[in-house]
Design an enzyme around this catalytic site. Structure first.
Site, PDB file in Angstrom:
ATOM      1  N   HIS A  39     -26.077  -6.359   6.771  1.00 38.43           N
ATOM      2  CA  HIS A  39     -26.058  -7.724   6.263  1.00 38.43           C
ATOM      3  C   HIS A  39     -25.129  -7.851   5.064  1.00 38.43           C
ATOM      4  CE1 HIS A  39     -28.266 -11.168   4.096  1.00 38.43           C
ATOM      5  NE2 HIS A  39     -27.751 -11.700   5.196  1.00 38.43           N
ATOM      6  N   HIS A  81     -20.958 -15.589   0.260  1.00 45.52           N
ATOM      7  CA  HIS A  81     -22.145 -16.235   0.817  1.00 45.52           C
ATOM      8  C   HIS A  81     -22.407 -17.617   0.246  1.00 45.52           C
ATOM      9  CE1 HIS A  81     -26.481 -17.188   1.022  1.00 45.52           C
ATOM     10  NE2 HIS A  81     -26.385 -16.685   2.233  1.00 45.52           N
TER      11      HIS A  81
END
Length: 290
Positions: A39, A81
């Protein structure tokens, strides 16, 4: 292993990477072990969404990495992100008068000045926010595979076409990559539908946990449904698996974000096809050797 020491060992370590792909395990009655995906790179061990995190995943033998894509003021695709630079860079120090420090309010050259690793630890000081071009080049160099998330597409009109063009320019839309090295995902069904319409050969994943009754409406353009592991059940995974995706194959499920062994074993027991984790080595040990 520090990311700067990775290059010399990546090829050898990835020689064992087949262990991380879905396999039938006789010890588990022939059950399929899920793919493990790092991730934002191996983000428990290196600053998220950086080249260092990609290399750290490679050093730990992880084939798949996940990232997030947004767009700068001058149209450059970068890997980060949040839609703000504040959490993972020193933007407040470098540009104190530019609050709220949105990615879309800074040029690529300005973002290139920022330290995206010092917050994680001194060993990563001066790590930079990578462009998407730099990121896919590193993934390619490491012989890895990419789960690419189009982040906040409503903020960046046309980002789907731009992302696909860059991937094409970098050689990522050839048959070899399309057949098993690239998945594009998003929380936005509209964005995924656009990706599918523009390039039907690209595999796509819908983030979230849509109601079971709505799942058939996504099967025309989504190959996967990728929910939070906290929302999953065996019956939900079975409902997704009962559907056929746009490429004539069973729809799949990648669960996120699983960082401990008990949770990994639980979702593996549900029959998920992939597990997305900040600690992919922890998940790998849990689901391949329990």
């Amino acid at each position: 292993m520090h990311a700067r020491a990775v290059a010399a060992t990546t090829t050898a370590l990835l020689g064992t990477a087949a262990l991380l792909l879905p396999v039938h395990d006789a010890r588990a009655g022939g059950a399929v072990r899920p793919t493990v995906i790092a991730h934002r790179g191996a983000s428990a061990y290196a600053p998220e969404n950086t080249l260092a995190a990609v290399d750290e995943a490679a050093a730990r033998g992880v084939v798949w990495v996940e990232n997030d894509v947004q767009r700068t003021k001058d149209g450059e695709l970068v890997v980060i992100h949040d839609d703000s630079l504040r959490r993972t860079t020193d933007v407040e120090e470098v540009f104190p008068d530019r609050a709220p420090w949105k990615v879309a309010d800074f040029t690529a050259a300005e973002i290139a000045r920022l330290d995206a690793g010092g917050w994680f630890g001194p060993a990563y000081a001066d790590t930079r926010v990578p462009t998407l071009e730099e990121y896919v080049d590193r993934v390619e160099r490491n012989h890895q595979k990419l789960l690419l998330e189009i982040k906040n597409p409503a903020l960046y009109p046309g980002v789907e076409a731009q992302t696909l063009k860059l991937l094409s320019n970098e050689g990522w839309l050839d048959p070899r990559h399309l057949s098993g090295r690239l998945i594009v995902q998003s929380f936005s069904a509209d964005s995924l539908r656009t990706v599918h319409d523009l390039k039907p050969a690209v595999r796509t994943g819908l983030l979230g946990t849509p109601p079971v009754a709505e799942l058939p409406s996504y099967a025309g353009f989504a190959d996967l449904v990728n929910p939070s592991h906290t929302t999953l059940s065996r019956s939900y995974v079975d409902a997704v698996h009962a559907l056929t995706g746009p490429h004539g194959r069973r729809m799949e499920v990648f669960a996120w974000t699983v960082d401990d062994a008990p949770a990994a074993r639980t979702v593996a027991g549900y029959g998920v096809d992939g597990i997305i984790s900040n600690k992919p080595d922890v998940v790998r040990r849990a689901v391949y050797w329990y």
